[in-house]
Motif scaffolding. Structure first.
Motif, PDB file in Angstrom:
ATOM      1  N   GLU A   1       0.796  -1.217   0.000  1.00 37.21           N
ATOM      2  CA  GLU A   1       0.000   0.000   0.000  1.00 37.21           C
ATOM      3  C   GLU A   1       0.839   1.282   0.000  1.00 37.21           C
ATOM      4  OE1 GLU A   1      -3.607   1.971  -0.362  1.00 37.21           O
ATOM      5  OE2 GLU A   1      -3.091  -0.135  -0.572  1.00 37.21           O
ATOM      6  N   PRO A   2       1.903   1.403   0.822  1.00 40.76           N
ATOM      7  CA  PRO A   2       2.677   2.649   0.807  1.00 40.76           C
ATOM      8  C   PRO A   2       3.327   2.947  -0.537  1.00 40.76           C
ATOM      9  CG  PRO A   2       3.149   1.386   2.785  1.00 40.76           C
ATOM     10  CD  PRO A   2       2.369   0.493   1.879  1.00 40.76           C
ATOM     11  N   VAL A   3       3.891   1.922  -1.189  1.00 41.96           N
ATOM     12  CA  VAL A   3       4.589   2.174  -2.448  1.00 41.96           C
ATOM     13  C   VAL A   3       3.605   2.412  -3.588  1.00 41.96           C
ATOM     14  CG1 VAL A   3       4.873  -0.253  -3.091  1.00 41.96           C
ATOM     15  CG2 VAL A   3       6.503   1.436  -3.922  1.00 41.96           C
ATOM     16  N   LEU A   4       2.416   1.779  -3.545  1.00 45.85           N
ATOM     17  CA  LEU A   4       1.389   2.062  -4.547  1.00 45.85           C
ATOM     18  C   LEU A   4       0.909   3.504  -4.421  1.00 45.85           C
ATOM     19  CD1 LEU A   4      -0.760  -1.208  -4.404  1.00 45.85           C
ATOM     20  CD2 LEU A   4       0.783  -0.496  -6.242  1.00 45.85           C
ATOM     21  N   PHE A   5       0.741   3.969  -3.194  1.00 47.20           N
ATOM     22  CA  PHE A   5       0.336   5.354  -2.965  1.00 47.20           C
ATOM     23  C   PHE A   5       1.405   6.310  -3.492  1.00 47.20           C
ATOM     24  CE2 PHE A   5       0.368   9.168  -0.295  1.00 47.20           C
ATOM     25  CZ  PHE A   5      -0.938   9.613  -0.462  1.00 47.20           C
ATOM     26  N   MET A   6       2.660   5.999  -3.221  1.00 41.30           N
ATOM     27  CA  MET A   6       3.754   6.858  -3.671  1.00 41.30           C
ATOM     28  C   MET A   6       3.805   6.915  -5.193  1.00 41.30           C
ATOM     29  SD  MET A   6       7.842   6.375  -3.019  1.00 41.30           S
ATOM     30  CE  MET A   6       7.865   4.903  -4.044  1.00 41.30           C
ATOM     31  N   MET A   7       3.714   5.769  -5.850  1.00 37.12           N
ATOM     32  CA  MET A   7       3.768   5.755  -7.311  1.00 37.12           C
ATOM     33  C   MET A   7       2.563   6.478  -7.900  1.00 37.12           C
ATOM     34  SD  MET A   7       4.309   2.523  -9.948  1.00 37.12           S
ATOM     35  CE  MET A   7       6.064   2.312  -9.638  1.00 37.12           C
ATOM     36  N   SER A   8       1.398   6.347  -7.276  1.00 35.27           N
ATOM     37  CA  SER A   8       0.202   7.052  -7.750  1.00 35.27           C
ATOM     38  C   SER A   8       0.435   8.557  -7.764  1.00 35.27           C
ATOM     39  CB  SER A   8      -1.001   6.720  -6.854  1.00 35.27           C
ATOM     40  OG  SER A   8      -1.354   5.373  -6.942  1.00 35.27           O
TER      41      SER A   8
END
Length: 395
Positions: free
Chosen positions: A184-191
């Motif tokens: 979840e944290p890295v998906l949010f960052m990439m988004s």
């Protein structure tokens, strides 16, 4: 004044030109359409929907076991990230106002015919900021991306196969490792890095695999064995599907839908079971405990848009059988007393589907099945503009 909930029934048009025009004029206020999806079949529709809504929501299966995602899963014992990265890129702001340099990096795939040493050197150049794709990105975003690649490089095993590896997948893998093995944290960052016009999440943040039981009793383990893309298609129909954690035993496991994803379903104004491989792309997302209950609680349109063309996973299945396959895990979770219409309200299919198939859906399940001209002329895929306008009209 506190808002008061009310249930309304209306008659609509598909497509509804007025609703489409309203959405196009203010996509930041566009409908919250939620997709249970995986694979690439929906990417074209998702990309076109950005024209009408920045609020689409995508719950993606992380159970893929093929392609370059498989290499990462074997190396790091992690969920699959390829479909997640692919959908993020489909929803990214691709205009000059977005982040075209970051988009180019995340979308870049290494060649399949270069020597292993050359591929490793390319990744090392990217990690050190010396590659043109990385040096084109401004600070501090460049440093943030390099940090994820550093995490990847520190953990990658000797002999890792970089052939046709997606750089975006490597960055996601590094971010996963660097954030305590959480997606979840890295998906949010990439988004945020590519200004994604919507929400993309894994249906669960767990390292699980997909398995099926065939009608003859045999079990087949692993998503790549189901799709007919990397290995021969299945020679018997699928009877049931399950998740497992241990590839050695294939013992089925239960996993719960995270609260954040339950809340996402609760926000949906339209729910769509979209085109894609029936079991590995669509039904896989319906297996976690809580999905059926969350769907049943939402009094919104819930539509199935079946794939066009052959689907090796739907061997010997009629359209009514496919509907039953989707309903099965939802009913199992929601309970036997839940009406079918609370899980699926309509089936929308192209005119190429025979009327008799459509009628059989209604007879067997009591669900309206509508035939609409949605096929891209000359190809067994949907016309993305037509489907987008139809989905927006359902709100």
């Amino acid at each position: 004044m506190k808002p008061t909930p009310i249930t309304l029934t209306r008659q609509g048009l598909l497509p509804d030109d007025l609703r489409v025009a309203r959405a196009e004029s203010a996509p930041h206020l566009g409908p919250r359409i939620l997709f249970f999806s995986g694979g690439s079949a929906l990417n074209g529709i998702a990309r076109r929907l950005k024209r009408y809504s920045y609020n689409t929501m995508h719950l993606i299966t992380p159970f893929d076991s093929g392609g370059s995602s498989q290499q990462l899963r074997l190396a790091f014992d992690m969920p699959a990230v390829g479909d997640l990265r692919s959908r993020l890129m489909a929803l990214a702001d691709e205009s000059v106002l977005g982040q075209p340099d970051v988009y180019a990096l995340f979308s870049h795939r290494l060649p399949g015919d270069a020597p292993p040493r050359a591929l490793r050197d390319t990744v090392d150049e990217l990690r050190r900021g010396k590659h043109p794709l990385m040096s084109a990105i401004a600070r501090p975003m460049r440093q943030l991306i390099r940090t994820q690649l550093d995490c990847f490089a520190e953990a990658v095993p000797e002999g890792f196969d970089y052939c046709r590896a997606s750089i975006g997948n490597l960055i996601l893998a590094g971010g996963y490792l660097g954030h305590g093995r959480a997606l979840e944290p890295v998906l949010f960052m990439m988004s945020k890095m590519v200004d994604v016009r919507g929400t993309v999440r894994a249906i669960v943040d767990e390292n699980l695999h997909l398995g099926v039981t065939l009608v003859d009793g045999r079990r087949v383990l692993g998503q790549r064995a189901l799709t007919g893309k990397e290995v021969a298609p299945l020679d018997a129909a699928i009877a049931s599907v399950f998740l497992f954690a241990d590839p050695k035993t294939g013992a089925p496991v239960e996993v719960a839908l995270p609260k954040r994803n339950r809340r996402l379903i609760e926000q949906a104004e339209v729910i769509c079971y979209p085109p894609g491989s029936l079991y590995s792309s669509v039904i896989a997302n319906l297996l976690p405990a809580g999905v059926g209950r969350a769907v049943a609680r939402q009094p919104v349109p819930k539509v199935y848009l079946p794939s066009l063309g052959p689907d090796p996973e739907a061997r010997d299945l009629t359209l009514a059988d496919q509907v039953q396959a989707i309903l099965a895990p939802l009913q199992r979770d929601a309970g036997p007393d839940v009406e079918t219409g609370r899980l699926l309200t309509h089936v929308l299919c192209d005119l190429s589907v025979p009327q008799a198939e459509c009628d059989a859906v209604t007879r067997r399940h009591g669900i309206p099945c509508l035939r609409l001209p949605m096929k891209d002329p000359g190809r067994d895929i949907y016309d993305v503009e037509t489907v987008s306008r139809v989905l927006v009209s359902l709100n």
